[in-house]
Design a protein around this motif. Structure first.
Motif, PDB file in Angstrom:
ATOM      1  N   LYS A   1     -10.617   1.941  -2.574  1.00 47.69           N
ATOM      2  CA  LYS A   1      -9.349   2.041  -3.307  1.00 47.69           C
ATOM      3  C   LYS A   1      -9.459   3.094  -4.411  1.00 47.69           C
ATOM      4  CE  LYS A   1      -6.056  -0.607  -6.021  1.00 47.69           C
ATOM      5  NZ  LYS A   1      -6.150  -0.681  -7.452  1.00 47.69           N
ATOM      6  N   ASP A   2     -10.562   3.059  -5.147  1.00 44.42           N
ATOM      7  CA  ASP A   2     -10.755   4.004  -6.245  1.00 44.42           C
ATOM      8  C   ASP A   2     -10.824   5.453  -5.755  1.00 44.42           C
ATOM      9  OD1 ASP A   2     -10.772   1.819  -7.938  1.00 44.42           O
ATOM     10  OD2 ASP A   2     -12.945   1.852  -8.268  1.00 44.42           O
TER      11      ASP A   2
ATOM     12  N   THR B   1      -7.325   6.655  -4.779  1.00 50.77           N
ATOM     13  CA  THR B   1      -6.544   6.907  -5.998  1.00 50.77           C
ATOM     14  C   THR B   1      -7.013   8.177  -6.696  1.00 50.77           C
ATOM     15  OG1 THR B   1      -6.160   4.543  -6.271  1.00 50.77           O
ATOM     16  CG2 THR B   1      -5.858   5.920  -8.217  1.00 50.77           C
ATOM     17  N   SER B   2      -8.315   8.347  -6.805  1.00 50.24           N
ATOM     18  CA  SER B   2      -8.878   9.520  -7.468  1.00 50.24           C
ATOM     19  C   SER B   2      -8.478  10.807  -6.753  1.00 50.24           C
ATOM     20  CB  SER B   2     -10.398   9.386  -7.525  1.00 50.24           C
ATOM     21  OG  SER B   2     -10.981  10.559  -8.008  1.00 50.24           O
TER      22      SER B   2
ATOM     23  N   ASP C   1      -4.770  11.472  -7.323  1.00 44.96           N
ATOM     24  CA  ASP C   1      -4.563  11.989  -8.677  1.00 44.96           C
ATOM     25  C   ASP C   1      -4.950  13.465  -8.770  1.00 44.96           C
ATOM     26  OD1 ASP C   1      -3.709   9.475  -9.502  1.00 44.96           O
ATOM     27  OD2 ASP C   1      -5.588   8.980 -10.539  1.00 44.96           O
TER      28      ASP C   1
ATOM     29  N   ARG D   1      -2.161   7.274  -1.665  1.00 45.40           N
ATOM     30  CA  ARG D   1      -1.960   6.145  -2.575  1.00 45.40           C
ATOM     31  C   ARG D   1      -1.650   4.864  -1.793  1.00 45.40           C
ATOM     32  NH1 ARG D   1      -2.245   8.055  -7.440  1.00 45.40           N
ATOM     33  NH2 ARG D   1      -1.526  10.169  -7.860  1.00 45.40           N
TER      34      ARG D   1
ATOM     35  N   GLY E   1      -4.752   3.624  -0.037  1.00 42.68           N
ATOM     36  CA  GLY E   1      -5.697   3.073  -1.011  1.00 42.68           C
ATOM     37  C   GLY E   1      -5.357   1.668  -1.384  1.00 42.68           C
ATOM     38  N   VAL E   2      -4.077   1.404  -1.586  1.00 40.90           N
ATOM     39  CA  VAL E   2      -3.623   0.042  -1.929  1.00 40.90           C
ATOM     40  C   VAL E   2      -3.867  -0.885  -0.753  1.00 40.90           C
ATOM     41  CG1 VAL E   2      -1.603  -1.359  -2.443  1.00 40.90           C
ATOM     42  CG2 VAL E   2      -1.949   0.799  -3.649  1.00 40.90           C
TER      43      VAL E   2
END
Length: 196
Positions: A93-94, A97-98, A101, A189, A192-193
């Motif tokens: 997940k991280d 997200t990374s 971003d 995103r 990832g969720v």
């Protein structure tokens, strides 16, 4: 009058890095096949002789980009963060997200360097295919190892480590292809969720 020793003004290792910098960028922007040796020489500011000293063929440059740069990107983006994460799922997940971003800050999506080259080169040459497969195997192995670590800690008992690894890599690859096509990090995103 004594002669002063000549100091070497060139730096062969810096020149090699510069060629790889230019090649990595060009292969992602235009593709391996659309990039000529002339493009690389001009971009790196090197002569043909200097280029061939480090890389006798364009294929040698391509293999170096895969083995050094693409493998390094997978190591930095995926493997180290997964190894350091509190759990495999949190790590996945991280990372999603990374990366999303980072793409938002960048303002455009070129796609996954590994995917881009795999799509272009896997059927072109067995050495390219083997080099790309090695990077994928290391990535999948790190994910599977993290699930095994989670299992030793009493979590993820029902998760098959190898299947989890394949699913994550395939999901990321697909999400990056969608993000590239849409020029939007949204698919990363969402995935990832869902991975958590």
């Amino acid at each position: 009058m004594p002669k002063t020793p000549r100091t070497r003004t060139n730096d062969p290792e810096a020149m090699r890095r510069k060629v790889l910098d230019v090649a990595e960028e060009a292969f992602q922007a235009k593709g391996y096949h659309a990039t000529s040796l002339g493009d690389l020489m001009q971009g790196a500011g090197v002569t043909g002789g200097a280029l061939h000293h480090h890389f006798p063929t364009k294929k040698a440059i391509g293999l170096a980009v895969i083995r050094e740069r693409v493998a390094g990107a997978v190591e930095d983006t995926w493997i180290r963060p997964i190894e350091a994460a509190p759990s495999a799922r949190q790590g996945v997940k991280d990372v999603f997200t990374s990366v999303a971003d980072q793409l938002d800050r960048q303002g455009f999506v070129r796609g996954c360097p590994l995917n881009n080259l795999a799509h272009e080169l896997s059927l072109a040459d067995p050495e390219f295919r083997a080099a790309l497969a090695d990077v994928l195997a290391r990535w999948r192995g790190a994910l599977a190892d993290k699930i095994r670590s989670d299992q030793q800690a009493g979590r993820e008992e029902d998760t098959d480590p190898e299947r989890f690894a394949v699913l994550v890599v395939a999901t990321y690859s697909g999400a990056m292809a969608m993000a590239k096509t849409m020029q939007d990090a949204g698919p990363l995103r969402m995935c990832g969720v869902a991975a958590h």
